[in-house]
Design a protein around this motif. Structure first.
Motif, PDB file in Angstrom:
ATOM      1  N   MET A 199       0.998  -0.927  -0.132  1.00  0.00           N
ATOM      2  CA  MET A 199      -0.361  -0.288  -0.195  1.00  0.00           C
ATOM      3  C   MET A 199       0.860   1.510   0.228  1.00  0.00           C
ATOM      4  O   MET A 199       1.591   0.963   0.388  1.00  0.00           O
ATOM      5  CB  MET A 199      -0.602  -0.111   0.971  1.00  0.00           C
ATOM      6  N   ALA A 200       0.450   2.023  -0.803  1.00  0.00           N
ATOM      7  CA  ALA A 200       1.214   3.468  -1.387  1.00  0.00           C
ATOM      8  C   ALA A 200       0.911   4.171  -0.111  1.00  0.00           C
ATOM      9  O   ALA A 200       0.015   4.626   0.225  1.00  0.00           O
ATOM     10  CB  ALA A 200       0.997   4.158  -2.147  1.00  0.00           C
ATOM     11  N   ARG A 201       2.388   5.005   0.427  1.00  0.00           N
ATOM     12  CA  ARG A 201       1.846   6.185   1.762  1.00  0.00           C
ATOM     13  C   ARG A 201       2.316   7.393   1.185  1.00  0.00           C
ATOM     14  O   ARG A 201       3.247   7.743   0.404  1.00  0.00           O
ATOM     15  CB  ARG A 201       2.878   5.404   3.092  1.00  0.00           C
ATOM     16  N   ILE A 202       1.211   8.104   1.451  1.00  0.00           N
ATOM     17  CA  ILE A 202       0.957   9.053   1.255  1.00  0.00           C
ATOM     18  C   ILE A 202       0.930  10.402   2.372  1.00  0.00           C
ATOM     19  O   ILE A 202       0.562   9.870   3.628  1.00  0.00           O
ATOM     20  CB  ILE A 202      -0.424   9.700   0.407  1.00  0.00           C
ATOM     21  N   LEU A 203       2.152  11.819   1.840  1.00  0.00           N
ATOM     22  CA  LEU A 203       1.840  12.561   2.874  1.00  0.00           C
ATOM     23  C   LEU A 203       1.487  14.050   2.176  1.00  0.00           C
ATOM     24  O   LEU A 203       1.720  14.453   1.988  1.00  0.00           O
ATOM     25  CB  LEU A 203       3.284  13.133   3.592  1.00  0.00           C
ATOM     26  N   VAL A 204      -0.027  14.288   3.565  1.00  0.00           N
ATOM     27  CA  VAL A 204      -0.640  15.474   2.716  1.00  0.00           C
ATOM     28  C   VAL A 204      -0.241  17.063   3.421  1.00  0.00           C
ATOM     29  O   VAL A 204      -0.554  16.646   4.682  1.00  0.00           O
ATOM     30  CB  VAL A 204      -2.154  14.872   2.648  1.00  0.00           C
ATOM     31  N   VAL A 205       0.088  18.089   2.805  1.00  0.00           N
ATOM     32  CA  VAL A 205       0.434  18.900   3.656  1.00  0.00           C
ATOM     33  C   VAL A 205      -0.243  19.989   3.212  1.00  0.00           C
ATOM     34  O   VAL A 205      -0.247  20.158   2.134  1.00  0.00           O
ATOM     35  CB  VAL A 205       1.766  19.395   3.163  1.00  0.00           C
ATOM     36  N   ASP A 206      -1.210  20.378   4.233  1.00  0.00           N
ATOM     37  CA  ASP A 206      -2.398  21.991   4.261  1.00  0.00           C
ATOM     38  C   ASP A 206      -1.940  22.780   5.195  1.00  0.00           C
ATOM     39  O   ASP A 206      -2.848  22.201   6.368  1.00  0.00           O
ATOM     40  CB  ASP A 206      -3.884  21.048   3.126  1.00  0.00           C
ATOM     41  N   ASP A 207      -2.770  23.595   4.590  1.00  0.00           N
ATOM     42  CA  ASP A 207      -2.787  24.710   6.164  1.00  0.00           C
ATOM     43  C   ASP A 207      -4.233  24.743   6.219  1.00  0.00           C
ATOM     44  O   ASP A 207      -5.112  24.980   6.752  1.00  0.00           O
ATOM     45  CB  ASP A 207      -2.271  25.929   6.045  1.00  0.00           C
ATOM     46  N   GLU A 208      -4.951  24.387   5.531  1.00  0.00           N
ATOM     47  CA  GLU A 208      -6.444  24.382   5.725  1.00  0.00           C
ATOM     48  C   GLU A 208      -7.273  22.833   5.972  1.00  0.00           C
ATOM     49  O   GLU A 208      -7.133  21.769   5.125  1.00  0.00           O
ATOM     50  CB  GLU A 208      -7.145  24.678   4.023  1.00  0.00           C
ATOM     51  N   PRO A 209      -7.724  22.763   7.023  1.00  0.00           N
ATOM     52  CA  PRO A 209      -8.367  21.810   7.659  1.00  0.00           C
ATOM     53  C   PRO A 209      -9.022  20.746   6.871  1.00  0.00           C
ATOM     54  O   PRO A 209      -9.305  19.811   6.641  1.00  0.00           O
ATOM     55  CB  PRO A 209      -9.090  21.905   9.085  1.00  0.00           C
ATOM     56  N   ARG A 210      -9.964  21.616   6.480  1.00  0.00           N
ATOM     57  CA  ARG A 210     -11.135  20.824   4.932  1.00  0.00           C
ATOM     58  C   ARG A 210     -10.224  20.105   4.206  1.00  0.00           C
ATOM     59  O   ARG A 210     -10.788  19.015   3.219  1.00  0.00           O
ATOM     60  CB  ARG A 210     -12.151  21.780   4.656  1.00  0.00           C
ATOM     61  N   ILE A 211      -9.408  20.953   3.521  1.00  0.00           N
ATOM     62  CA  ILE A 211      -8.961  20.327   2.718  1.00  0.00           C
ATOM     63  C   ILE A 211      -8.310  19.137   2.919  1.00  0.00           C
ATOM     64  O   ILE A 211      -8.172  18.043   2.150  1.00  0.00           O
ATOM     65  CB  ILE A 211      -7.505  21.518   1.463  1.00  0.00           C
ATOM     66  N   LEU A 212      -7.691  18.818   3.975  1.00  0.00           N
ATOM     67  CA  LEU A 212      -6.754  18.076   3.951  1.00  0.00           C
ATOM     68  C   LEU A 212      -7.670  16.698   4.801  1.00  0.00           C
ATOM     69  O   LEU A 212      -7.724  15.518   4.287  1.00  0.00           O
ATOM     70  CB  LEU A 212      -6.432  17.994   6.076  1.00  0.00           C
ATOM     71  N   ALA A 213      -8.796  16.623   5.380  1.00  0.00           N
ATOM     72  CA  ALA A 213      -9.877  16.306   5.438  1.00  0.00           C
ATOM     73  C   ALA A 213     -10.226  15.290   4.190  1.00  0.00           C
ATOM     74  O   ALA A 213     -10.727  14.575   3.706  1.00  0.00           O
ATOM     75  CB  ALA A 213     -11.422  16.267   6.270  1.00  0.00           C
ATOM     76  N   LEU A 214     -10.792  16.274   2.857  1.00  0.00           N
ATOM     77  CA  LEU A 214     -11.150  16.528   2.092  1.00  0.00           C
ATOM     78  C   LEU A 214     -10.523  14.731   0.938  1.00  0.00           C
ATOM     79  O   LEU A 214     -10.463  13.810   0.453  1.00  0.00           O
ATOM     80  CB  LEU A 214     -11.390  17.061   1.303  1.00  0.00           C
ATOM     81  N   LEU A 215      -8.756  15.119   1.304  1.00  0.00           N
ATOM     82  CA  LEU A 215      -8.175  14.612   0.542  1.00  0.00           C
ATOM     83  C   LEU A 215      -7.822  13.607   1.284  1.00  0.00           C
ATOM     84  O   LEU A 215      -7.665  12.318   1.123  1.00  0.00           O
ATOM     85  CB  LEU A 215      -6.190  15.295   0.585  1.00  0.00           C
ATOM     86  N   ASN A 216      -7.303  13.382   2.116  1.00  0.00           N
ATOM     87  CA  ASN A 216      -7.289  11.813   3.663  1.00  0.00           C
ATOM     88  C   ASN A 216      -8.823  11.143   3.489  1.00  0.00           C
ATOM     89  O   ASN A 216      -8.462   9.835   2.897  1.00  0.00           O
ATOM     90  CB  ASN A 216      -7.554  12.277   5.174  1.00  0.00           C
ATOM     91  N   GLY A 217      -9.697  11.640   3.110  1.00  0.00           N
ATOM     92  CA  GLY A 217     -10.718  10.626   2.773  1.00  0.00           C
ATOM     93  C   GLY A 217     -10.821   9.568   1.563  1.00  0.00           C
ATOM     94  O   GLY A 217     -10.894   8.672   1.221  1.00  0.00           O
ATOM     95  N   ILE A 218     -10.404  10.737   0.446  1.00  0.00           N
ATOM     96  CA  ILE A 218     -10.571  10.737  -0.639  1.00  0.00           C
ATOM     97  C   ILE A 218      -9.372   9.394  -0.836  1.00  0.00           C
ATOM     98  O   ILE A 218      -9.532   8.255  -1.478  1.00  0.00           O
ATOM     99  CB  ILE A 218     -10.250  11.577  -1.774  1.00  0.00           C
ATOM    100  N   LEU A 219      -8.351   9.538  -0.613  1.00  0.00           N
ATOM    101  CA  LEU A 219      -6.745   8.781  -0.532  1.00  0.00           C
ATOM    102  C   LEU A 219      -7.530   7.438   0.265  1.00  0.00           C
ATOM    103  O   LEU A 219      -6.790   6.662  -0.377  1.00  0.00           O
ATOM    104  CB  LEU A 219      -5.912   9.973  -0.300  1.00  0.00           C
TER     105      LEU A 219
END
Length: 84
Positions: free
Chosen positions: A1-21
């Motif tokens: 399983m690929a490991r992805i680090l998502v970096v963003d100062d907007e909590p909504r963007i973090l939550a969105l990308l986290n959920g999709i990925l």
């Protein structure tokens, strides 16, 4: 399983990308700023980093430069909501 680090100062963007990925089978770690991302990179390895360009304190380009100085050769994808 690929490991992805998502970096963003907007909590909504973090939550969105986290959920999709995660829904698509990726192992995701999130960081709300560049300094936290560097800490997480010291604790684990990642297959790819998705980072916002514009963030306070340490922007995405500065994060990228720090990664290279540290010898971390992971692909980085830059995200932005700005057209310029």
């Amino acid at each position: 399983m690929a490991r992805i680090l998502v970096v963003d100062d907007e909590p909504r963007i973090l939550a969105l990308l986290n959920g999709i990925l995660k829904t698509n089978g990726y192992e995701v770690t999130v960081a709300g700023d560049g300094l936290t991302a560097l800490e997480k990179l010291g604790q684990a390895t990642f297959d790819i980093i998705l980072t916002d360009i514009r963030m306070p304190d340490m922007d995405g380009m500065e994060l990228y430069r720090n990664l290279r100085k540290m010898g971390i050769e992971v692909p980085v994808v830059f995200l932005t909501a700005y057209g310029t």
